[in-house]
Design a protein around this motif. Structure first.
Motif, PDB file in Angstrom:
ATOM      1  N   THR A 245      -8.320 -10.343   1.661  1.00 13.06           N
ATOM      2  CA  THR A 245      -7.618  -9.939   0.448  1.00 13.06           C
ATOM      3  C   THR A 245      -8.572  -9.694  -0.719  1.00 13.06           C
ATOM      4  O   THR A 245      -8.235  -8.978  -1.667  1.00 13.06           O
ATOM      5  CB  THR A 245      -6.568 -11.003   0.071  1.00 13.06           C
ATOM      6  N   VAL A 246      -9.761 -10.256  -0.672  1.00 15.27           N
ATOM      7  CA  VAL A 246     -10.742 -10.045  -1.746  1.00 15.27           C
ATOM      8  C   VAL A 246     -11.128  -8.571  -1.851  1.00 15.27           C
ATOM      9  O   VAL A 246     -11.329  -8.049  -2.959  1.00 15.27           O
ATOM     10  CB  VAL A 246     -11.996 -10.912  -1.504  1.00 15.27           C
ATOM     11  N   THR A 247     -11.224  -7.873  -0.720  1.00 14.33           N
ATOM     12  CA  THR A 247     -11.735  -6.497  -0.739  1.00 14.33           C
ATOM     13  C   THR A 247     -10.731  -5.434  -0.289  1.00 14.33           C
ATOM     14  O   THR A 247     -10.733  -4.322  -0.824  1.00 14.33           O
ATOM     15  CB  THR A 247     -12.974  -6.387   0.164  1.00 14.33           C
ATOM     16  N   THR A 248      -9.882  -5.744   0.685  1.00 14.31           N
ATOM     17  CA  THR A 248      -9.055  -4.707   1.302  1.00 14.31           C
ATOM     18  C   THR A 248      -8.026  -4.070   0.367  1.00 14.31           C
ATOM     19  O   THR A 248      -7.874  -2.834   0.381  1.00 14.31           O
ATOM     20  CB  THR A 248      -8.360  -5.244   2.569  1.00 14.31           C
ATOM     21  N   PRO A 249      -7.280  -4.830  -0.453  1.00  6.92           N
ATOM     22  CA  PRO A 249      -6.320  -4.160  -1.355  1.00  6.92           C
ATOM     23  C   PRO A 249      -6.983  -3.149  -2.286  1.00  6.92           C
ATOM     24  O   PRO A 249      -6.431  -2.069  -2.516  1.00  6.92           O
ATOM     25  CB  PRO A 249      -5.710  -5.346  -2.140  1.00  6.92           C
ATOM     26  N   LYS A 250      -8.152  -3.488  -2.823  1.00  4.71           N
ATOM     27  CA  LYS A 250      -8.874  -2.545  -3.685  1.00  4.71           C
ATOM     28  C   LYS A 250      -9.309  -1.329  -2.881  1.00  4.71           C
ATOM     29  O   LYS A 250      -9.241  -0.184  -3.372  1.00  4.71           O
ATOM     30  CB  LYS A 250     -10.088  -3.257  -4.299  1.00  4.71           C
ATOM     31  N   LEU A 251      -9.753  -1.554  -1.645  1.00  2.00           N
ATOM     32  CA  LEU A 251     -10.150  -0.438  -0.779  1.00  2.00           C
ATOM     33  C   LEU A 251      -8.972   0.490  -0.527  1.00  2.00           C
ATOM     34  O   LEU A 251      -9.108   1.720  -0.603  1.00  2.00           O
ATOM     35  CB  LEU A 251     -10.689  -0.991   0.544  1.00  2.00           C
ATOM     36  N   LEU A 252      -7.798  -0.057  -0.239  1.00  2.32           N
ATOM     37  CA  LEU A 252      -6.607   0.756   0.006  1.00  2.32           C
ATOM     38  C   LEU A 252      -6.230   1.560  -1.238  1.00  2.32           C
ATOM     39  O   LEU A 252      -5.862   2.738  -1.139  1.00  2.32           O
ATOM     40  CB  LEU A 252      -5.445  -0.144   0.432  1.00  2.32           C
ATOM     41  N   ALA A 253      -6.325   0.930  -2.400  1.00  2.00           N
ATOM     42  CA  ALA A 253      -6.002   1.638  -3.645  1.00  2.00           C
ATOM     43  C   ALA A 253      -6.986   2.775  -3.898  1.00  2.00           C
ATOM     44  O   ALA A 253      -6.598   3.860  -4.361  1.00  2.00           O
ATOM     45  CB  ALA A 253      -6.011   0.659  -4.811  1.00  2.00           C
ATOM     46  N   ASP A 254      -8.255   2.563  -3.569  1.00  2.00           N
ATOM     47  CA  ASP A 254      -9.277   3.581  -3.801  1.00  2.00           C
ATOM     48  C   ASP A 254      -9.112   4.777  -2.864  1.00  2.00           C
ATOM     49  O   ASP A 254      -9.555   5.890  -3.198  1.00  2.00           O
ATOM     50  CB  ASP A 254     -10.678   2.980  -3.632  1.00  2.00           C
ATOM     51  N   PHE A 255      -8.525   4.578  -1.694  1.00  2.00           N
ATOM     52  CA  PHE A 255      -8.263   5.703  -0.800  1.00  2.00           C
ATOM     53  C   PHE A 255      -7.307   6.709  -1.445  1.00  2.00           C
ATOM     54  O   PHE A 255      -7.315   7.890  -1.120  1.00  2.00           O
ATOM     55  CB  PHE A 255      -7.664   5.221   0.526  1.00  2.00           C
ATOM     56  N   LEU A 256      -6.482   6.205  -2.374  1.00  2.00           N
ATOM     57  CA  LEU A 256      -5.504   7.058  -3.053  1.00  2.00           C
ATOM     58  C   LEU A 256      -5.973   7.498  -4.437  1.00  2.00           C
ATOM     59  O   LEU A 256      -5.240   8.162  -5.163  1.00  2.00           O
ATOM     60  CB  LEU A 256      -4.172   6.298  -3.174  1.00  2.00           C
TER      61      LEU A 256
END
Length: 309
Positions: A76-87
């Motif tokens: 959760t430290v990195t993945t939510p931000k990664l998902l948001a950045d894909f968009l």
């Protein structure tokens, strides 16, 4: 000195994986699947351990439940931000948010390293001192070891964060990764980071490498002390899942943090392995090879069906 150098960098740009929207859309769906699988698998293990009397009273499964919680936090430290950045084509992260992400990444990551070492000790006692297992690995000691793992992670992360925030950032602001981590962030500092990199090796690199050596040594000791072929076969079967988790987690960490003076093109993909893939695979590794966990999950499923009726 110009204004930007005086004020310093206010935000960083994360490099991400691709500039093509079609590729990023596919990656978004893939990583979303990974993240959902991580949550489902690890929450299922925690609920299963908490709801089953036998598993809940076993030191091994108490530690496994804590490992699942750490995996959730770590992902959760990195993945939510990664998902948001894909968009989002900009992929910006404020300086303060970057430092917070860096802190919690090392906090949870180091805590997981120490917990995996504790789990290796648990297996050593269970296999080499079975008659004293419940006495040595008491619930009180397990709780102390878990708290010590968290405290060790906190101290490690605090050192890493302090070393990073003391550096001046006044020039380039593109982080060559999809999250903020010490190796990629300190490259952007407007100062000589040679000493900082040496300290990073002695901190992150030494912790990951020494923990891995201790883990491998503990399993080697277990196999050496067991004389019979049948006993070794059972020991390998018991420890195989833990060895798989250790290799998947520590291998990439050693690769990333043991060479601070240069970066490789593979760093980003290796980061995906221990940040996103490993937390998802841990539940599968432990459940597919563990009859007791699978049996407890079946009981939990049967009870849930009865409640629905």
């Amino acid at each position: 000195m110009d204004e930007n150098q005086t004020e310093g960098v206010k935000e960083f740009v994360l490099a991400g994986f691709s500039e093509k929207s079609s590729i990023e859309a596919g990656l978004f769906l893939l990583f979303l699947f990974f993240y959902i699988s991580t949550w489902v698998g690890n929450v299922l293990i925690m609920v299963t351990v908490a709801s089953d009397t036998y598993l809940n009273s076993s030191p091994m499964y108490f530690l496994l439940g804590n490992l699942s919680f750490l995996d959730l936090c770590y992902s959760t430290v990195t993945t939510p931000k990664l998902l948001a950045d894909f968009l989002d084509n900009k992929k910006l992260i404020p300086y303060n948010h970057c430092i917070v992400q860096l802190f919690f990444l090392h906090f949870v990551g180091a805590a997981e390293m120490f917990l995996l070492t504790v789990m290796a000790y648990d297996r050593y006692v269970a296999i080499c001192r079975p008659l004293h297992y419940t006495t040595v690995m008491s619930r009180g000691l397990c709780r102390v070891l878990v708290v010590a793992s968290w405290m060790g992670g906190f101290v490690h992360s605090t050192v890493q964060t302090i070393l990073t925030v003391r550096l001046p950032f006044c020039g380039p602001n593109q982080v060559d990764n999809f999250f903020c981590d010490v190796p990629s962030v300190i490259k952007l500092a407007c100062a000589d980071t040679f000493v900082i990199e040496l300290l990073m090796v002695s901190n992150s690199g030494l912790i990951s490498t020494s923990s891995f050596v201790v883990l491998i040594s503990s399993y080697t000791t277990i196999l050496v002390r067991i004389r019979s072929k049948e006993g070794r076969r059972k020991a390998l079967s018991t420890c195989a899942s833990h060895l798989m988790v250790v290799t998947l987690f520590f291998g990439p960490c050693i690769f990333i943090y043991a060479h601070p003076f240069s970066t490789f093109s593979a760093d980003k993909m290796v980061s995906v392995l221990y940040n996103v893939i490993t937390p998802m695979l841990n539940p599968l590794i432990y459940t597919l090879r563990n009859k007791e966990v699978k049996s407890a999950m079946q009981k939990l499923w049967d009870r849930s069906r009865l409640w629905k009726k």
